[in-house]
Structure formats: C-alpha cells, structure tokens
Design a protein around this motif. Structure first.
Motif, mmCIF file in Angstrom:
data_model
loop_
_atom_site.group_PDB
_atom_site.id
_atom_site.type_symbol
_atom_site.label_atom_id
_atom_site.label_comp_id
_atom_site.label_asym_id
_atom_site.label_seq_id
_atom_site.Cartn_x
_atom_site.Cartn_y
_atom_site.Cartn_z
ATOM 1 N N ASN A 66 0.820 -1.213 0.000
ATOM 2 C CA ASN A 66 0.000 0.000 0.000
ATOM 3 C C ASN A 66 0.855 1.266 0.000
ATOM 4 O OD1 ASN A 66 0.925 -0.308 2.606
ATOM 5 N ND2 ASN A 66 -0.962 0.420 3.567
ATOM 6 N N TRP A 72 -6.156 -2.583 -1.924
ATOM 7 C CA TRP A 72 -7.311 -1.818 -2.396
ATOM 8 C C TRP A 72 -7.216 -0.338 -2.019
ATOM 9 C CZ3 TRP A 72 -8.334 -5.279 -5.575
ATOM 10 C CH2 TRP A 72 -8.381 -6.627 -5.226
ATOM 11 N N ASP A 73 -6.129 0.029 -1.325
ATOM 12 C CA ASP A 73 -5.898 1.450 -1.028
ATOM 13 C C ASP A 73 -5.207 2.166 -2.185
ATOM 14 O OD1 ASP A 73 -6.985 1.200 1.504
ATOM 15 O OD2 ASP A 73 -5.057 0.739 2.450
ATOM 16 N N LYS A 98 -5.476 3.687 -5.081
ATOM 17 C CA LYS A 98 -6.566 4.226 -5.899
ATOM 18 C C LYS A 98 -6.169 4.520 -7.338
ATOM 19 C CE LYS A 98 -9.515 4.251 -2.469
ATOM 20 N NZ LYS A 98 -8.674 3.662 -1.400
ATOM 21 N N GLU A 112 -13.885 -3.965 -0.511
ATOM 22 C CA GLU A 112 -13.109 -2.743 -0.763
ATOM 23 C C GLU A 112 -12.539 -2.669 -2.173
ATOM 24 O OE1 GLU A 112 -13.424 -3.249 3.585
ATOM 25 O OE2 GLU A 112 -12.985 -4.582 1.900
ATOM 26 N N MET A 113 -12.541 -3.785 -2.886
ATOM 27 C CA MET A 113 -12.030 -3.743 -4.255
ATOM 28 C C MET A 113 -12.856 -2.783 -5.109
ATOM 29 S SD MET A 113 -13.296 -7.505 -5.610
ATOM 30 C CE MET A 113 -12.299 -7.425 -7.064
ATOM 31 N N GLU A 168 -13.449 0.121 -4.500
ATOM 32 C CA GLU A 168 -12.931 1.488 -4.364
ATOM 33 C C GLU A 168 -11.983 1.868 -5.480
ATOM 34 O OE1 GLU A 168 -13.907 3.634 -2.006
ATOM 35 O OE2 GLU A 168 -15.339 2.089 -1.392
ATOM 36 N N LEU A 169 -11.545 0.897 -6.290
ATOM 37 C CA LEU A 169 -10.559 1.178 -7.346
ATOM 38 C C LEU A 169 -11.278 1.727 -8.582
ATOM 39 C CD1 LEU A 169 -8.228 -1.934 -7.000
ATOM 40 C CD2 LEU A 169 -8.092 0.279 -5.844
#
Length: 358
Positions: free
Chosen positions: A263, A287-288, A290, A309-310, A312-313
């Motif tokens: 990350n 997933w952070d 971006k 959280e995937m 979020e991409l």
C-alpha cells in the motif's frame, strides 16, 4: 523530414562540405551509405533511421567525422561489426543502432566516449567483447560519465551482469538488458543507480531473488522482471519504491505472500504478478492503491474471499484474478468499477450468484 524518398542515397551528398545536419530518416532509401559521407568533417548530426539501407560500417568510420555528435541508423539492415574506431568520434552524445543485423562484439572502446548520453544497440546480434564480465561492456561503460540511457536488449550478450554495474554513472536513468541470455544473480550494486526511472531485466535466466538493495531506486517508475526464473518471496524492498508506476513480475517462480506494505506504492497504476506461486490472501492495503488501472494476479495459488473494498478502485480498467483459489461470494461492490472493460474470475472456488447490478 523529407518523406517518400526511394533508391540509394546520392553520392553527391558527400560533396556538401559545409553540411552540419543530414536527416533522411523514415523513407524507403536502399543501398549503402556513400563513402563521402564519412569524410564530412563539419557533420554533427546523421539521421538515416527507418529506411532499407544495408552494408557495413567502414573500419575507419570516424576518421573524417571529427564533429559528429548524433548518429541514428536504427531500423535498417546494416550488418557486420560496430567498428572499435567509433571512439574516435569523441564528441558523440547519441549512438542509435537498434533493429539492424550488426554482429560481433560491442567494442569496449565505447567507454572512452565521455560525452555519451544515449546508447541504443538493441535488436541486433551483438556479443560482449570480453569473456570476463568484470572487463566487458558494462565495466567499460563506467567511463561514460554522462550516460543516461542504455538499451542493449535483444542481443546474445550471455554471461552474467557484473558487480561493476553499480559503478555506472549516477546519471543513468534507463537500463534495458532484456533478452540478453544473462544468468547468475542480479547484482546488489543495481541499487546504486539511484536515478533510474526504467529497468528491464526480463527474459533472462537469473537465479535467486530480487536483491533488497532495490529499495535504493527511489525514482524508479517502471520495473520489468518478466520471465527471469526468479524464486523466493517478493522482497520488501519493493515497498520503498513510491515512484513506481508499473511493476511486471509475471512468469516466474515467486512464492509466499504479497507484502502488506504494497500500500506504500501510491503511484502504482499497473501490477502484473501472474503465473507465479503466490500463496496468501490479498492484503487489504492493495485496495488502497486508488491509482491502479490494470491488475493481473492470475495463475497463482492465492486464496480467501474477495474484499468489498475492491470496489474502491474507480480507475480500474482490467482485473484478472483467474486460476487461483479464491472462495466466497463475488462482492456486489464490483458494480461500481464503472471503467472496467476486462474482468476474469475464472477457475476459482467462488460461490453464490452473480451480482444483479454487475
């Protein structure tokens, strides 16, 4: 640029005794270079790239080209050796000879060109002048104190990458030795090249793993380590490369987990670690990132559920997680990846229904 010229280069060009720049690139010229051109002492730039020219370079090619700074013969059919006398063109800043049929050893005398900044010999049949790696091409290039760009990929250099690679000029920004028949360990000294922005070691037969000294490449934007027989885990040193935009490690034998510290790679847009032996769940930190646009983790042994959280991409255009051991449901958040044009989750152990909103 003059377009659509055909046939041989006129011999009369050699009579232009005050000519400083000759640019005939991207035409359909054929035949050899007129001998008179090699006697033009005023010539600073010679661009004959992307034609159909052939023949060999004269052994004394720099006898008359005292002021030559730029030579581009790339994308032709030249053959024979690169003359050792090329070092007599002492003002050379750029040598571009890619995609020809040059053969024989790359002369170590190139290392005497202290003004040289750009060297592209890729796509030929060139070898190393010395059987000893510590006295070969890369050691000789340490004499080029202004060097920024080295591209020698797609040549049968064979042997190993010497320890002296770490002694190259600190100004080197681009290093491509892909598909050169190299083996042995990747030298720790590679981490000394702190201004590198592009590094390709692909399609060779390295042994061992990526050295942790790679953390020293703080400006690196593109790392290409495709198909190089790497083993062992992903080095945590990769996590320090915060300028990295493209990371390609496909077709190796890398095992273990994807480090949680990935990350930290906040500039990463392209991630490809397909066809390896990774065995872990996906770290939540992945997933952070971006800025990710393409992710290929296919054909590993990755397991566990796919995190919501995937979704979020938002910039993701391609996602390939096929041929792994992922389980559980497909998260409904996947519908929010509105820029996605390729999705593969094939050959996993996913259960449940396909989200309606997909």
């Amino acid at each position: 640029m003059i377009a659509n010229l055909t046939g041989p280069i006129p011999n009369e060009i050699g009579n232009l005794l005050k000519l400083e720049s000759l640019g005939l690139g991207e035409n359909s010229l054929s035949g050899s270079i007129p001998v008179g051109i090699f006697n033009m002492s005023t010539l600073r730039e010679l661009d004959l790239a992307d034609n159909q020219l052939s023949g060999v370079l004269p052994s004394n090619m720099c006898h008359g080209l005292h002021n030559l700074e730029y030579i581009d013969l790339g994308g032709n059919n030249f053959s024979g050796a690169i003359p050792a006398s090329i070092s007599n063109c002492s003002k050379l800043i750029e040598i571009i000879l890619y995609d020809n049929k040059f053969s024989g050893p790359i002369p170590n005398s190139i290392g005497n060109l202290r003004r040289l900044e750009f060297l592209d010999l890729s796509g030929n049949n060139l070898t190393s002048e010395s059987s000893s790696p510590e006295s070969g091409l890369f050691t000789s290039l340490t004499g080029c104190i202004s060097l920024r760009y080295i591209r020698v990929g797609d040549n049968p250099l064979n042997g190993v990458l010497p320890r002296s690679i770490g002694n190259l000029s600190i100004s080197v920004e681009w290093l491509d030795v892909g598909n050169c028949g190299l083996g042995g360990n990747i030298p720790d000294g590679i981490g000394n090249l702190s201004n590198l922005v592009f590094l390709s070691l692909s399609d060779n037969s390295w042994t061992g793993s990526v050295p942790n000294t790679i953390w020293g490449l703080q400006k690196l934007q593109n790392l290409d380590l495709i198909n190089i027989s790497l083993t062992g885990p992903l080095p945590r040193g990769l996590c320090g490369l915060q300028s990295l935009e493209e990371l390609c490690l496909t077709q190796n034998q890398i095992s273990g987990s994807i480090p949680g510290c990935f990350n930290n790679l906040t500039s990463l847009g392209y991630l490809d670690i397909a066809f390896n032996r990774l065995t872990s769940t996906l770290p939540m930190g992945l997933w952070d990132l971006k800025g990710l646009q393409e992710v290929n983790l296919s054909s590993n042994l990755l397991r566990g559920p796919l995190a919501p959280e995937m979704g979020e991409l938002k910039n993701l255009t391609r996602l390939d997680l096929s041929n792994n051991q992922f389980s559980g449901k497909i998260p409904s958040s996947i519908w929010s990846l509105e820029n996605l044009d390729h999705l593969s989750l094939a050959n996993n152990s996913l259960q449940g229904s396909i989200p309606d909103n997909l």
